[in-house]
Motif scaffolding. Structure first.
Motif, short mmCIF file in Angstrom:
data_model
loop_
_atom_site.label_atom_id
_atom_site.label_comp_id
_atom_site.label_asym_id
_atom_site.label_seq_id
_atom_site.Cartn_x
_atom_site.Cartn_y
_atom_site.Cartn_z
N LYS A 54 0.83 -1.26 -0.02
CA LYS A 54 -0.08 -0.07 0.02
C LYS A 54 0.67 1.31 -0.12
O LYS A 54 0.33 2.40 -0.28
CB LYS A 54 -0.99 0.02 1.39
N ILE A 55 2.15 1.26 0.33
CA ILE A 55 3.15 2.45 0.36
C ILE A 55 4.20 1.94 -0.35
O ILE A 55 4.52 0.69 -0.89
CB ILE A 55 3.48 2.49 1.58
N THR A 56 5.10 2.81 -0.88
CA THR A 56 6.24 2.76 -1.86
C THR A 56 7.31 2.85 -0.79
O THR A 56 7.32 4.10 -0.21
CB THR A 56 6.42 3.33 -3.08
N ARG A 57 8.34 2.12 -0.55
CA ARG A 57 9.25 2.08 0.17
C ARG A 57 10.53 3.14 -0.51
O ARG A 57 10.78 3.09 -1.58
CB ARG A 57 9.98 1.02 0.87
N ALA A 58 11.09 3.99 0.20
CA ALA A 58 12.15 4.82 -0.30
C ALA A 58 13.46 3.92 -0.33
O ALA A 58 13.81 3.12 0.56
CB ALA A 58 12.34 6.04 0.48
#
Length: 58
Positions: A54-58
């Motif tokens: 659900k999120i994009t990691r940096a």
């Protein structure tokens, strides 16, 4: 938002002698670097959100 800090499940532990004590399950919150609105930020995210991308990691 990404985190579910306030959401937890409340139930009862029941022993063999049927003594009941309160049991809570809280989400597994991790502080990770993620891309939010094109910028890298540290956010609190539950591991279920991490696993389901659900999120994009940096």
């Amino acid at each position: 938002m990404f985190h579910k800090i306030s959401m937890h499940v409340v139930n009862m532990n029941v022993s063999h002698s049927h003594i009941r004590t309160r049991k809570t399950w809280k989400p597994n919150i991790q502080r990770v670097r993620a891309v939010v609105d094109g910028a890298t930020k540290k956010v609190n995210v539950c591991t279920r959100c991490l696993r389901s991308n659900k999120i994009t990691r940096a």
